[in-house]
Scaffold this active site. Structure first.
Site, mmCIF file in Angstrom:
data_model
loop_
_atom_site.group_PDB
_atom_site.id
_atom_site.type_symbol
_atom_site.label_atom_id
_atom_site.label_comp_id
_atom_site.label_asym_id
_atom_site.label_seq_id
_atom_site.Cartn_x
_atom_site.Cartn_y
_atom_site.Cartn_z
ATOM 1 N N GLY A 91 0.789 -1.221 0.000
ATOM 2 C CA GLY A 91 0.000 0.000 0.000
ATOM 3 C C GLY A 91 0.821 1.269 0.000
ATOM 4 N N ARG A 92 2.059 1.173 -0.379
ATOM 5 C CA ARG A 92 2.971 2.325 -0.409
ATOM 6 C C ARG A 92 3.245 2.919 0.986
ATOM 7 N NH1 ARG A 92 3.850 0.382 -4.653
ATOM 8 N NH2 ARG A 92 4.188 1.404 -6.650
ATOM 9 N N LEU A 93 2.978 2.149 2.028
ATOM 10 C CA LEU A 93 3.289 2.608 3.381
ATOM 11 C C LEU A 93 4.682 2.102 3.755
ATOM 12 C CD1 LEU A 93 -0.160 2.088 5.136
ATOM 13 C CD2 LEU A 93 0.795 4.161 4.114
#
Length: 222
Positions: free
Chosen positions: A200-202
């Protein structure tokens, strides 16, 4: 090439290219107080994972008019809190480091979904260190160091081949000495960021900075 022509040349939709990173994470409780052991461990893991050219790093320098300039070089040593690489001192990067002795490097290990970014001051290595590494290189690479007037124009590949033949004949079976215009640099690590891809691009981003000889650490937002 205008924008519309460029678009026609590219066969795929670049904006749609993406990966969902899932291979790891960085836990705060696993972080060392100083960054070099972690960098060494990550580099070892990149080597063990058979990453292509795990010691390849993008080296950014600054031109005399303040513009950035970047290229790939190979990390060839870690001493204390410094990284070492070798090149032609009369190359563009050599000229730029002479004026602004600071650099940034980055490592990208896609197989592990990891990136490392480093910044620091740059100094030339000693003649003894240069000689020690130069004599460890394959003879063909030693000849190549003498042949290349790095970053200067050349008429064609044949001109390089002719120069290589002349240099080979000059040294014959003798030991090839280290050229005066060739040698190493050390980058003193003043700042280093570890990046681990996450779903999630975290992503995990851990930044170490050295001030007055002491390291501080913080987690950055992705």
């Amino acid at each position: 090439m205008n924008r519309s022509t460029l678009g026609k040349e590219i066969k795929r939709d670049i904006a749609s290219l993406r990966e969902n990173y899932t291979k790891g994470g960085i836990r705060d409780e696993d972080l060392p107080s100083q960054p070099v052991p972690m960098f060494a461990r990550w580099l070892d893991e990149a080597i063990e994972s058979e990453v292509n050219e795990p010691n390849a790093m993008s080296l950014a320098t600054v031109t005399p008019n303040g513009a950035p300039n970047v290229r790939i070089v190979l990390l060839k040593g870690i001493e204390g809190e410094t990284l070492q690489f070798f090149t032609n001192y009369t190359s563009r990067k050599g000229d730029e480091l002479k004026i602004t002795p600071s650099a940034a490097v980055s490592f990208w290990w896609p197989e592990l979904e990891r990136q490392v970014r480093i910044r620091g001051r740059v100094e030339k290595l000693s003649r003894k260190e240069n000689d020690s590494y130069f004599q460890s290189r394959p003879r063909e690479s030693q000849i190549g160091a003498w042949v290349s007037r790095q970053s200067s124009p050349v008429e064609n590949r044949d001109a390089l081949k002719e120069r290589a033949d002349k240099i080979s004949q000059k040294f014959g079976d003798d030991e090839v000495p280290t050229p005066d215009f060739w040698g190493g640099y050390s980058i003193e690590i003043e700042e280093i960021e570890f990046w681990q891809g996450r779903p999630g691009r975290l992503h995990d981003r851990i930044l170490y900075q050295k001030t007055d000889g002491k390291w501080s650490r913080k987690r950055l937002q992705p």
